[in-house]
Design a protein around this motif. Structure first.
Motif, short mmCIF file in Angstrom:
data_model
loop_
_atom_site.label_atom_id
_atom_site.label_comp_id
_atom_site.label_asym_id
_atom_site.label_seq_id
_atom_site.Cartn_x
_atom_site.Cartn_y
_atom_site.Cartn_z
N GLY A 74 -7.06 16.35 3.11
CA GLY A 74 -6.74 16.09 1.77
C GLY A 74 -8.22 16.45 0.95
O GLY A 74 -9.12 16.43 1.51
N ALA A 109 -1.50 14.07 -5.14
CA ALA A 109 -1.63 12.51 -5.05
C ALA A 109 -1.88 11.93 -6.57
O ALA A 109 -2.47 12.34 -7.35
CB ALA A 109 -2.87 12.43 -4.02
N PHE A 160 -2.95 9.69 0.50
CA PHE A 160 -3.85 10.31 1.53
C PHE A 160 -4.08 9.52 2.76
O PHE A 160 -4.55 9.83 3.71
CB PHE A 160 -5.41 10.58 1.02
CG PHE A 160 -5.38 11.27 -0.24
CD1 PHE A 160 -5.70 12.62 0.11
CD2 PHE A 160 -5.48 10.92 -1.45
CE1 PHE A 160 -5.77 13.52 -1.06
CE2 PHE A 160 -5.61 11.86 -2.49
CZ PHE A 160 -5.92 12.97 -2.39
N CYS A 180 -3.83 11.47 6.19
CA CYS A 180 -4.86 12.54 6.36
C CYS A 180 -5.86 12.09 7.41
O CYS A 180 -6.36 11.08 7.41
CB CYS A 180 -5.39 12.91 4.87
SG CYS A 180 -4.29 13.64 3.89
N VAL A 191 -10.64 13.67 4.67
CA VAL A 191 -10.40 13.68 3.25
C VAL A 191 -11.58 14.19 2.67
O VAL A 191 -12.64 13.67 2.95
CB VAL A 191 -10.04 12.42 2.53
CG1 VAL A 191 -10.05 12.51 1.08
CG2 VAL A 191 -8.90 11.71 3.03
#
Ligand code: NAP
Length: 292
Positions: free
Chosen positions: A4, A48, A54, A57, A60
């Motif tokens: 992300g 988002a 997230f 993920c 990030v």
């Protein structure tokens, strides 16, 4: 790997595009929601609305504005990311912020790398940034391919905070070069030298540098689209000033640059590129010659 990106500004958007080209971009987020919605729809990834988006993920990537923005995002991500995930922060912030962010995430077994960048918007767009990293080397290994998609060089500088310490040195050099280039080109104008001859001549010799090459011609045309905003430069220089004073070195270059960017922001150039510094140099030349 799922990745992300949070912070879709001048630097974050091109980074997100490279991560997408790598095939791992899952979600994008931004303070102003419309920017996230637009990029997500173009790249066909998730827009988002909160940190919870997230949660799946593995990595990030942050590229936001200020220390408070990094800490706010890290606090929210700490609550939702799975253990073993890694947050990579490309924003320029203090060493202390990097340490606080790492500690907040470590409490949830989430990794953190302070990974500020240099190379400007051109470096981000061309995928040629220099990334200076602090934190655990094994964590860097895990994200290396993803952040490598927009890097010319990735250097592990040491423990948490070493990336931001390196960026502080970078910003002293950047600020000093900007001072010299803007002052030199303001004088060049006063002396009636033609930019078409002056710029390539300087670039061919010992005075050549990134800022002169990328911003010399535009600043002489009074074009100051960012680029790197004066507001962000002042933010960086205040961080650097604190570090340098604590270390006991002479801070003449930093102090002059802090005063100049403060004045530029007061004059309404906060959102302009740092090459707007030439406006101040021209003004000073006028004031001084008037006084004489
Ligand atoms: P920018 O164009 O102002 O973009 C910053 C982005 O982060 C904006 O889209 C902003 O959202 C978003 N943002 C800010 N706070 C946020 C938050 N709390 N949560 C989510 N999103 C948030 O700045 P930039 O030039 O990309 O720079 C970003 C960072 O990289 C800064 O720390 C800067 O010092 C550093 N940097 C910049 C350069 C450069 O040449 N530009 C080079 C190296 C390093 P909004 O849309 O709401 O404003």
């Amino acid at each position: 790997m799922k990745a992300g990106v949070i912070g879709l500004g001048a630097m974050g958007v091109p980074m997100a595009r490279y991560v997408h080209a790598k095939g791992v971009l899952t979600a994008v987020g931004n303070r102003t929601q419309a920017k996230a919605d637009a990029l997500a729809s173009e790249l066909e990834v998730r827009a988002a609305r909160s940190a919870a988006n997230f949660a799946d993920c593995d990595v990030v990537i942050l590229c936001v504005s200020l220390d408070a923005d990094v800490l706010e995002n890290v606090a929210a991500l700490a609550e939702v990311l799975k253990p073993g995930a890694i947050v990579v922060d490309h924003s320029t912030v203090s060493i202390e912020t990097a340490r606080r962010a790492a500690a907040m995430l470590a409490a949830h077994n989430i990794g953190f790398l302070d990974a500020p960048v240099s190379g400007g918007v051109e470096g981000a767009r061309n995928g040629k940034l220099s990334i200076m990293v602090g934190g655990d080397e094994a964590q860097l290994e895990r994200v290396h391919d993803i952040i490598g998609s927009y890097a010319a060089r990735i250097t592990h500088m040491g423990i948490t905070g070493a990336g931001q310490a390196t960026k502080a040195i970078n910003q002293i050099l950047v600020a000093g070069i900007n001072e010299a280039v803007c002052e030199g080109l303001a004088l060049g104008e006063k002396l009636g030298l033609e930019p078409e001859r002056l710029l390539p001549t300087l670039m061919a010799g010992a005075a050549s540098n990134w800022f002169l090459e990328k911003r010399g011609a535009t600043m002489l045309r009074d074009e100051f689209a960012p680029g790197f905003k004066c507001l962000h430069m002042l933010k960086d220089l205040r961080i650097v000033q604190g570090i340098a004073r604590d270390s006991g070195i002479r801070t003449n270059t930093i102090d002059q640059a802090v005063a100049d960017y403060f004045e530029l922001i007061e004059r309404g150039f906060g959102e302009s590129d740092t090459s707007a510094l030439i406006a101040l140099k021209r003004a000073r030349a006028t004031v001084e010659s008037d006084a004489a």
